[in-house]
Scaffold this motif. Structure first.
Motif: not given
Length: 374
Positions: A104, A197, A282-284, A310-311, A325, A328
């Motif tokens: 990731y 966040d 919550y994330n990709d 996200y990220d 997205s 980050h």
């Protein structure tokens, strides 16, 4: 027994290549297929051996590029050696503990840390916890045994009580500076570098609301503060735009059930008449799973449903659907963390105790207006 012997043989041979200098730090090693033919073993055996060597810090992976030799001098498997067994320390050593190390966004963060520290004459000792509290304890113990000069750490499960506080207090008592990244333990009020966040959760939800969406489902990890804060931003956006909020719009999950649970709960919502028109993940990584599920329902993205990750990881552009997205800092966070720890170790002056990165929304083609057909 034969499988274990082959597995160990592969590990020992690759380790020998590294320690003998046959392969140099930063150099790419053979592919899994090449190694399988070379050692006469299955690809599964090769993959297991490489995975262990990555976990132990001998190697690191770069998505789409291959597996490379780490720049560290002493891998995590040797961290628990007594000081008398170790070679004389010629350079200062910084410990780096992350929840994950080879997947990731973590390779980018680690690359930022590694590039700065090695350029400034520091050696590194890597370890990862797999977001497991017991493994975090082991990592902290071995780092202390290694007599590190400083520590950069991504803490584990920051939204639940952590019994490892004594190790952080021991670092403080021994005047070993440490810095937390991505999240932190509020009980310690430690120096930290984190992303805002809550703001990230807000702007992603706001974007969908402005596109006309009202039935938005949020999938958030609940055992770390990143997930909790992203969820807070999600809820705040609903309040800011005076849109009715219902508990079914939230799906929470933990590290232990992250593989199946969020997708099972999401599938339940598509069996009702109150189906969502947009989903925030919550994330990709989770967003890619959701995209695959939506395809199984023959839904078009974004014509039938919108999705945000996200990220802004490499996964955001890895599939046919390019994923909107939340950004980050990744490499910048790694560089900033390395600069901070060097300044702290070398006592170059007063340092700020924290820094919060403001994210932005990277727009791609996974989000669109509220479907007119509904």
């Amino acid at each position: 027994m034969a499988q274990t012997t082959k597995y160990n043989m592969v590990k020992e041979k690759i380790t020998d290549w590294i320690t003998s200098g046959k392969v140099q730090p930063g150099e790419k090693i053979y592919s899994e297929n090449e190694l399988g033919k070379m050692f006469g073993v299955s690809r599964h055996t090769i993959r297991q051996a490489l995975g262990d060597l990555v976990h132990e810090g001998w190697l690191y992976r770069e998505q789409g590029a291959g597996t490379f030799v780490s720049h560290q001098q002493i891998p995590s498997t040797q961290m628990a050696l007594s000081q008398s067994q170790l070679p004389l320390k010629k350079t200062k050593n910084i410990g780096v503990i992350t929840t994950y190390i080879s997947d990731y966004i973590f390779p980018s963060i680690i690359k930022g840390i590694e590039s700065y520290l090695t350029d400034h004459g520091y050696s590194l000792t890597f370890a990862c916890t797999d977001n497991d509290i017991k493994k975090e304890k082991q990592c902290l113990q071995t780092m202390l045994n290694r007599n590190i000069d400083g520590l950069i750490i991504e803490p584990t499960k920051t939204n639940v009580f952590n019994p490892n506080m004594k190790f952080y207090l021991e670092l403080e008592q021994n005047k070993i500076p440490y810095l937390m990244i991505n999240q932190f333990y509020p009980q310690l009020s430690p120096p930290h570098l984190v992303v805002d966040d809550e703001y990230g959760g807000f702007i992603s939800t706001e974007h969908l609301i402005k596109l006309g969406h009202k039935k938005i489902i949020g999938l958030f990890k609940s055992d770390d503060l990143q997930g909790i804060n992203r969820m807070k931003g999600f809820i705040q956006a609903y309040k800011a735009y005076s849109i009715p909020f219902f508990p079914e719009m939230l799906i929470n999950y933990s590290t232990e059930n992250q593989v199946k649970f969020p997708m099972e709960r999401l599938a339940e919502t598509f069996k009702t008449d109150n189906r969502p028109t947009a989903i925030i993940c919550y994330n990709d990584q989770l967003a890619i799973q959701v995209i695959q599920y939506l395809r199984s329902l023959h839904l078009s993205i974004p014509d039938d449903i919108s999705i945000i990750g996200y990220d802004d990881s490499f996964l955001a552009e890895a599939s046919e659907v390019k994923l909107t997205s939340v950004s980050h800092p990744k490499m910048d966070m790694g560089l900033d963390a390395a600069k901070w720890i060097v300044n702290a170790v070398e006592e170059k002056g007063t340092l700020p105790l924290s820094y919060v990165y403001k994210p932005n929304l990277v727009l791609r083609n996974s989000t669109g207006p509220y479907p007119k057909t509904l």
